[in-house]
Design a protein around this motif. Structure first.
Motif, short mmCIF file in Angstrom:
data_model
loop_
_atom_site.label_atom_id
_atom_site.label_comp_id
_atom_site.label_asym_id
_atom_site.label_seq_id
_atom_site.Cartn_x
_atom_site.Cartn_y
_atom_site.Cartn_z
N ASP A 1 34.62 -23.19 39.70
CA ASP A 1 33.32 -23.77 40.08
C ASP A 1 32.16 -22.91 39.57
O ASP A 1 31.18 -23.43 39.05
CB ASP A 1 33.22 -23.92 41.60
CG ASP A 1 34.15 -24.99 42.14
OD1 ASP A 1 34.60 -25.85 41.35
OD2 ASP A 1 34.44 -24.97 43.35
N GLU A 2 32.28 -21.59 39.72
CA GLU A 2 31.21 -20.67 39.31
C GLU A 2 30.99 -20.65 37.80
O GLU A 2 29.88 -20.44 37.33
CB GLU A 2 31.55 -19.23 39.74
CG GLU A 2 31.49 -18.97 41.21
CD GLU A 2 32.07 -17.59 41.56
OE1 GLU A 2 32.09 -16.71 40.68
OE2 GLU A 2 32.50 -17.42 42.71
N LEU A 3 32.06 -20.83 37.04
CA LEU A 3 32.00 -20.63 35.60
C LEU A 3 31.93 -21.91 34.78
O LEU A 3 32.07 -21.88 33.56
CB LEU A 3 33.21 -19.80 35.16
CG LEU A 3 33.39 -18.46 35.88
CD1 LEU A 3 34.65 -17.76 35.40
CD2 LEU A 3 32.18 -17.58 35.70
N THR A 4 31.69 -23.02 35.43
CA THR A 4 31.70 -24.32 34.77
C THR A 4 30.83 -24.37 33.52
O THR A 4 31.24 -24.87 32.49
CB THR A 4 31.28 -25.43 35.75
OG1 THR A 4 32.21 -25.45 36.83
CG2 THR A 4 31.25 -26.78 35.08
N ASP A 5 29.61 -23.85 33.60
CA ASP A 5 28.68 -23.95 32.47
C ASP A 5 28.60 -22.68 31.63
O ASP A 5 27.63 -22.47 30.92
CB ASP A 5 27.28 -24.29 33.00
CG ASP A 5 27.26 -25.64 33.70
OD1 ASP A 5 28.00 -26.55 33.26
OD2 ASP A 5 26.49 -25.80 34.67
N LYS A 6 29.61 -21.84 31.70
CA LYS A 6 29.59 -20.57 30.97
C LYS A 6 30.68 -20.53 29.91
O LYS A 6 31.66 -21.25 29.99
CB LYS A 6 29.76 -19.41 31.95
CG LYS A 6 28.63 -19.38 32.98
CD LYS A 6 28.59 -18.09 33.72
CE LYS A 6 27.46 -18.13 34.71
NZ LYS A 6 26.78 -16.88 34.85
N ASP A 7 30.48 -19.66 28.94
CA ASP A 7 31.51 -19.40 27.93
C ASP A 7 32.45 -18.35 28.51
O ASP A 7 32.04 -17.21 28.74
CB ASP A 7 30.89 -18.87 26.64
CG ASP A 7 30.01 -19.90 25.95
OD1 ASP A 7 30.32 -21.11 26.06
OD2 ASP A 7 29.03 -19.51 25.30
N VAL A 8 33.69 -18.74 28.76
CA VAL A 8 34.65 -17.85 29.40
C VAL A 8 35.64 -17.32 28.36
O VAL A 8 36.19 -18.09 27.56
CB VAL A 8 35.41 -18.59 30.53
CG1 VAL A 8 36.45 -17.68 31.16
CG2 VAL A 8 34.44 -19.12 31.57
N TYR A 9 35.84 -16.01 28.40
CA TYR A 9 36.79 -15.32 27.52
C TYR A 9 37.81 -14.63 28.40
O TYR A 9 37.46 -14.02 29.41
CB TYR A 9 36.06 -14.28 26.66
CG TYR A 9 35.03 -14.89 25.76
CD1 TYR A 9 35.35 -15.24 24.45
CD2 TYR A 9 33.74 -15.13 26.21
CE1 TYR A 9 34.40 -15.80 23.62
CE2 TYR A 9 32.79 -15.71 25.38
CZ TYR A 9 33.12 -16.04 24.10
OH TYR A 9 32.18 -16.61 23.27
N ILE A 10 39.06 -14.71 28.02
CA ILE A 10 40.14 -14.10 28.79
C ILE A 10 40.82 -13.04 27.93
O ILE A 10 41.30 -13.33 26.83
CB ILE A 10 41.14 -15.18 29.26
CG1 ILE A 10 40.42 -16.17 30.17
CG2 ILE A 10 42.34 -14.53 29.95
CD1 ILE A 10 41.19 -17.42 30.49
N LEU A 11 40.84 -11.81 28.46
CA LEU A 11 41.46 -10.68 27.78
C LEU A 11 42.35 -9.97 28.78
O LEU A 11 41.87 -9.26 29.66
CB LEU A 11 40.39 -9.72 27.24
CG LEU A 11 40.89 -8.46 26.55
CD1 LEU A 11 41.66 -8.81 25.27
CD2 LEU A 11 39.74 -7.53 26.22
#
Length: 113
Positions: A48-58
């Motif tokens: 919910d918090e990251l819906t409009d963000k560019d998310v990167y997973i490392l």
């Protein structure tokens, strides 16, 4: 280098990973630590918090890192996955130049030289 208002978010497993990555960042982004695992409740909150963000997973190149990656992939299919070389196994153990290459390949600005 952490900024709650950033449009980019990097998800890592632990605080040592966060510290290592922060050394080479050349842009502001939020870094979220999962501490190796993440509850369904917290995962739902993150989605919910990251819906409009560019998310990167490392995450680490080990069994627990891959389990976490799969869980995050299911819930955040649009996230960009960044991979360290398996020879280093853990983000915290990867040399800075390698992390810089991984992050810059993911369009994250890093310090060079």
């Amino acid at each position: 280098m952490e900024n709650e208002c950033s449009d980019k978010v990097l998800i890592v497993e632990g605080v040592t990973d966060k510290r290592k990555v922060t050394q080479i960042l050349n842009e502001k982004l939020e870094i979220i630590c999962t501490n190796g695992t993440i509850s369904i409740t917290r995962l739902d909150e993150l989605v919910d918090e990251l819906t409009d963000k560019d998310v990167y997973i490392l995450v680490d190149a080990d069994e627990s890192g891959e389990k976490l990656r799969k869980k995050l992939l299911r819930e955040m299919p649009n996230a960009s996955h960044l991979y360290i070389d398996r020879v280093y196994r853990q983000v915290a153990d990867a040399p800075l130049h390698h992390l810089a290459d991984v992050l810059s390949a993911g369009k994250i600005e890093v310090k060079r030289g």
